[in-house]
Write a protein that holds these residues in place. Structure first.
Motif, mmCIF file in Angstrom:
data_model
loop_
_atom_site.group_PDB
_atom_site.id
_atom_site.type_symbol
_atom_site.label_atom_id
_atom_site.label_comp_id
_atom_site.label_asym_id
_atom_site.label_seq_id
_atom_site.Cartn_x
_atom_site.Cartn_y
_atom_site.Cartn_z
ATOM 1 N N SER A 208 -25.582 -53.219 1.153
ATOM 2 C CA SER A 208 -25.695 -52.936 2.586
ATOM 3 C C SER A 208 -24.418 -53.259 3.356
ATOM 4 O O SER A 208 -24.109 -52.613 4.348
ATOM 5 C CB SER A 208 -26.874 -53.708 3.179
ATOM 6 N N ASP A 209 -23.670 -54.241 2.917
ATOM 7 C CA ASP A 209 -22.390 -54.563 3.558
ATOM 8 C C ASP A 209 -21.338 -54.707 2.468
ATOM 9 O O ASP A 209 -20.533 -55.626 2.470
ATOM 10 C CB ASP A 209 -22.522 -55.852 4.372
ATOM 11 N N GLY A 210 -21.376 -53.751 1.516
ATOM 12 C CA GLY A 210 -20.557 -53.859 0.318
ATOM 13 C C GLY A 210 -19.077 -53.618 0.543
ATOM 14 O O GLY A 210 -18.649 -53.110 1.588
ATOM 15 N N VAL A 211 -18.298 -53.967 -0.460
ATOM 16 C CA VAL A 211 -16.845 -53.811 -0.427
ATOM 17 C C VAL A 211 -16.481 -52.398 -0.869
ATOM 18 O O VAL A 211 -16.954 -51.907 -1.895
ATOM 19 C CB VAL A 211 -16.160 -54.835 -1.353
ATOM 20 N N GLN A 212 -15.619 -51.745 -0.091
ATOM 21 C CA GLN A 212 -15.091 -50.430 -0.447
ATOM 22 C C GLN A 212 -13.566 -50.511 -0.456
ATOM 23 O O GLN A 212 -12.954 -51.021 0.484
ATOM 24 C CB GLN A 212 -15.541 -49.369 0.558
ATOM 25 N N THR A 213 -12.975 -50.035 -1.537
ATOM 26 C CA THR A 213 -11.517 -49.942 -1.611
ATOM 27 C C THR A 213 -11.141 -48.517 -1.992
ATOM 28 O O THR A 213 -11.942 -47.790 -2.588
ATOM 29 C CB THR A 213 -10.923 -50.931 -2.642
ATOM 30 N N VAL A 214 -9.917 -48.127 -1.652
ATOM 31 C CA VAL A 214 -9.459 -46.759 -1.889
ATOM 32 C C VAL A 214 -8.120 -46.808 -2.622
ATOM 33 O O VAL A 214 -7.228 -47.587 -2.272
ATOM 34 C CB VAL A 214 -9.302 -45.982 -0.564
ATOM 35 N N ARG A 215 -8.021 -45.971 -3.640
ATOM 36 C CA ARG A 215 -6.762 -45.823 -4.377
ATOM 37 C C ARG A 215 -6.345 -44.358 -4.322
ATOM 38 O O ARG A 215 -7.050 -43.483 -4.847
ATOM 39 C CB ARG A 215 -6.927 -46.285 -5.823
ATOM 40 N N MET A 216 -5.216 -44.078 -3.671
ATOM 41 C CA MET A 216 -4.645 -42.731 -3.635
ATOM 42 C C MET A 216 -3.610 -42.635 -4.746
ATOM 43 O O MET A 216 -2.718 -43.484 -4.846
ATOM 44 C CB MET A 216 -3.988 -42.471 -2.276
ATOM 45 N N ASN A 217 -3.723 -41.606 -5.586
ATOM 46 C CA ASN A 217 -2.875 -41.468 -6.770
ATOM 47 C C ASN A 217 -1.966 -40.256 -6.681
ATOM 48 O O ASN A 217 -2.414 -39.159 -6.318
ATOM 49 C CB ASN A 217 -3.745 -41.309 -8.027
ATOM 50 N N TYR A 218 -0.714 -40.459 -7.058
ATOM 51 C CA TYR A 218 0.237 -39.352 -7.167
ATOM 52 C C TYR A 218 0.847 -39.408 -8.566
ATOM 53 O O TYR A 218 1.539 -40.364 -8.910
ATOM 54 C CB TYR A 218 1.328 -39.462 -6.098
ATOM 55 N N TYR A 219 0.563 -38.374 -9.367
ATOM 56 C CA TYR A 219 1.094 -38.292 -10.724
ATOM 57 C C TYR A 219 2.191 -37.231 -10.737
ATOM 58 O O TYR A 219 1.899 -36.029 -10.748
ATOM 59 C CB TYR A 219 -0.010 -37.907 -11.716
ATOM 60 N N PRO A 220 3.471 -37.644 -10.731
ATOM 61 C CA PRO A 220 4.563 -36.658 -10.710
ATOM 62 C C PRO A 220 4.646 -35.894 -12.035
ATOM 63 O O PRO A 220 4.068 -36.305 -13.046
ATOM 64 C CB PRO A 220 5.814 -37.520 -10.513
ATOM 65 N N THR A 221 5.380 -34.791 -12.028
ATOM 66 C CA THR A 221 5.678 -34.113 -13.282
ATOM 67 C C THR A 221 6.467 -35.068 -14.175
ATOM 68 O O THR A 221 7.174 -35.962 -13.693
ATOM 69 C CB THR A 221 6.498 -32.839 -13.043
ATOM 70 N N CYS A 222 6.355 -34.877 -15.478
ATOM 71 C CA CYS A 222 6.977 -35.801 -16.430
ATOM 72 C C CYS A 222 7.747 -35.003 -17.480
ATOM 73 O O CYS A 222 7.195 -34.072 -18.073
ATOM 74 C CB CYS A 222 5.908 -36.657 -17.107
ATOM 75 N N PRO A 223 9.025 -35.344 -17.730
ATOM 76 C CA PRO A 223 9.810 -34.577 -18.705
ATOM 77 C C PRO A 223 9.330 -34.759 -20.148
ATOM 78 O O PRO A 223 9.604 -33.914 -20.995
ATOM 79 C CB PRO A 223 11.226 -35.128 -18.521
ATOM 80 N N GLN A 224 8.615 -35.844 -20.432
ATOM 81 C CA GLN A 224 8.084 -36.095 -21.778
ATOM 82 C C GLN A 224 6.614 -36.538 -21.672
ATOM 83 O O GLN A 224 6.271 -37.684 -21.935
ATOM 84 C CB GLN A 224 8.908 -37.171 -22.488
ATOM 85 N N PRO A 225 5.725 -35.615 -21.291
ATOM 86 C CA PRO A 225 4.341 -36.000 -21.024
ATOM 87 C C PRO A 225 3.597 -36.554 -22.235
ATOM 88 O O PRO A 225 2.650 -37.326 -22.074
ATOM 89 C CB PRO A 225 3.695 -34.697 -20.536
ATOM 90 N N ASP A 226 4.029 -36.178 -23.447
ATOM 91 C CA ASP A 226 3.351 -36.680 -24.646
ATOM 92 C C ASP A 226 3.710 -38.130 -24.942
ATOM 93 O O ASP A 226 3.061 -38.779 -25.773
ATOM 94 C CB ASP A 226 3.692 -35.803 -25.853
ATOM 95 N N LYS A 227 4.719 -38.663 -24.249
ATOM 96 C CA LYS A 227 5.149 -40.040 -24.485
ATOM 97 C C LYS A 227 4.809 -40.980 -23.334
ATOM 98 O O LYS A 227 5.141 -42.163 -23.375
ATOM 99 C CB LYS A 227 6.660 -40.082 -24.745
ATOM 100 N N ALA A 228 4.168 -40.444 -22.288
ATOM 101 C CA ALA A 228 3.828 -41.254 -21.117
ATOM 102 C C ALA A 228 2.322 -41.179 -20.874
ATOM 103 O O ALA A 228 1.627 -40.341 -21.440
ATOM 104 C CB ALA A 228 4.592 -40.768 -19.892
#
Length: 366
Positions: A208-228
């Motif tokens: 009823s008076d619970g905690v709410q948090t927000v996470r905004m995510n930005y995932y950029p392009t990656c030159p080696q996506p298989d290694k990240a």
């Protein structure tokens, strides 16, 4: 959290070592990722495509409203929480206008000049703001992601100096969005309580008076996506997470039957997942599931996760109405604030934190 003067103060759940911005790094047109982002040990990003594992369940909230207590849609929700820990909700009644406005404001937020973002960066003693979470050492591998994390509800837990620095249009839209996410979370939690056959008041009393948090995510392009990796495999610490994917770039994957399954988000749908707290509260009937975010070399990805937890004064543990001699508690109890602080002091590592809450044979002896 109350000060010695009796005035409510914002809570500090933890800190995270301040790290460079990945978004700024990508602007340098690099061809290789720096060693600190390289994850040679990670499982391949190619998910199961053989059709042996179906896609994430879909729950229709309009059907839930007209369902009776043993209706097929409530059963679908119950099965999704037990067997998947993830589902998509459609017909949720959140305004498309609000979602489009919020989408635009978040996109503009990540486009701010770096000098302006620095005014909203994490502080050495608190992890809210721009940066990364769960960074506890200088040697630790980093995610290929920039995020902005903020406590939104209840209002007396906000870090006012951070909230007030947000661009005015974003701040106004975020207020409206968080209110709608809270309403949506309470609707879903109410249906979960019915499916679990809990005492009607238990879920409402907790949230009823619970905690709410927000996470905004930005995932950029990656030159080696298989290694990240965009976001390290983990389960969420909260009770219920609602994810709004801002563009069509895929990236979210969940672990199902020892494979990584892509979540292909439907138009105008939210992705909802069970968090560790709900696994504890349901005494293991509902399960939090490991998930991760992958990146690619062609397109950026943006998303907003809204986390919902019980009120801060809660003693977290299995719901009393679920526990009996035939279904003894399998998780121990812990004050919620302590639970949060211990969670944020660790590295992300699969489901290790909810496993830490399990009652062991040694506990039974004690």
């Amino acid at each position: 959290m109350e000060s010695s003067s009796g005035v409510e103060e914002p809570v500090n759940f933890g800190r995270s070592i301040i790290v460079p911005s990945v978004q700024e790094l990508v602007k340098e047109s690099i061809l290789k990722i720096p060693p600190r982002y390289a994850r040679p040990e990670q499982e391949p990003v190619t998910a199961s495509e053989d059709g042996s594992v179906s896609s994430v369940p879909i729950v229709d909230l309009e059907r839930l409203e007209v369902d009776d207590s043993v209706g097929s849609e409530l059963h679908r929700l119950h099965a999704a929480c037990k067997d998947w820990g993830f589902f998509q909700v459609v017909n949720h009644k959140v305004s498309n206008t609000l979602l489009e406005n919020f989408r635009m404001e978040v996109e503009n937020f990540f486009k701010l000049p770096f000098e302006e973002k620095q005014q909203l960066w994490q502080q050495p003693d608190n992890h809210e703001g721009f940066g990364q979470l769960f960074v506890i050492s200088e040697e630790q591998k980093l995610d290929w992601c920039d995020m902005f994390f903020i406590t939104t509800l209840p209002t007396d837990l906000r870090r006012k100096e951070l909230f007030d620095k947000l661009p005015p249009n974003l701040r106004c839209t975020l207020e409206a969005y968080c209110t709608e996410m809270r309403k949506l979370a309470m609707r879903i939690l109410d249906y979960m309580a019915k499916a679990l056959k809990m005492e009607a008041h238990e879920m409402k009393d907790l949230f009823s008076d619970g905690v709410q948090t927000v996470r905004m995510n930005y995932y950029p392009t990656c030159p080696q996506p298989d290694k990240a990796i965009g976001l390290t495999p983990h389960s969420d610490a909260d009770a219920l997470t609602i994810l709004f994917q801002l563009n069509e770039t895929e990236g979210l994957q969940i672990r199902k039957e020892e494979r990584w399954i892509p979540v292909r988000v439907l138009p105008n749908a939210f992705v909802v997942n069970v968090g560790d707290m709900m696994e504890i509260f349901s005494n293991g009937i509902y399960r939090s599931i490991e998930h991760r975010a992958i990146v690619n070399s062609a397109k950026e990805r943006l998303s907003v996760a809204t986390f919902h937890s019980p009120k801060l004064s809660t003693l977290l543990g299995p719901a009393p109405s679920i526990i009996d001699s035939d279904n003894p508690a399998v998780f121990r109890q812990m004050p919620l604030e302590k639970y949060f602080k211990e969670f944020f002091s660790r590295k992300l590592n699969g489901k290790s934190y909810v496993d830490f809450m399990r009652i062991t044979d040694d506990d039974k002896v004690l």
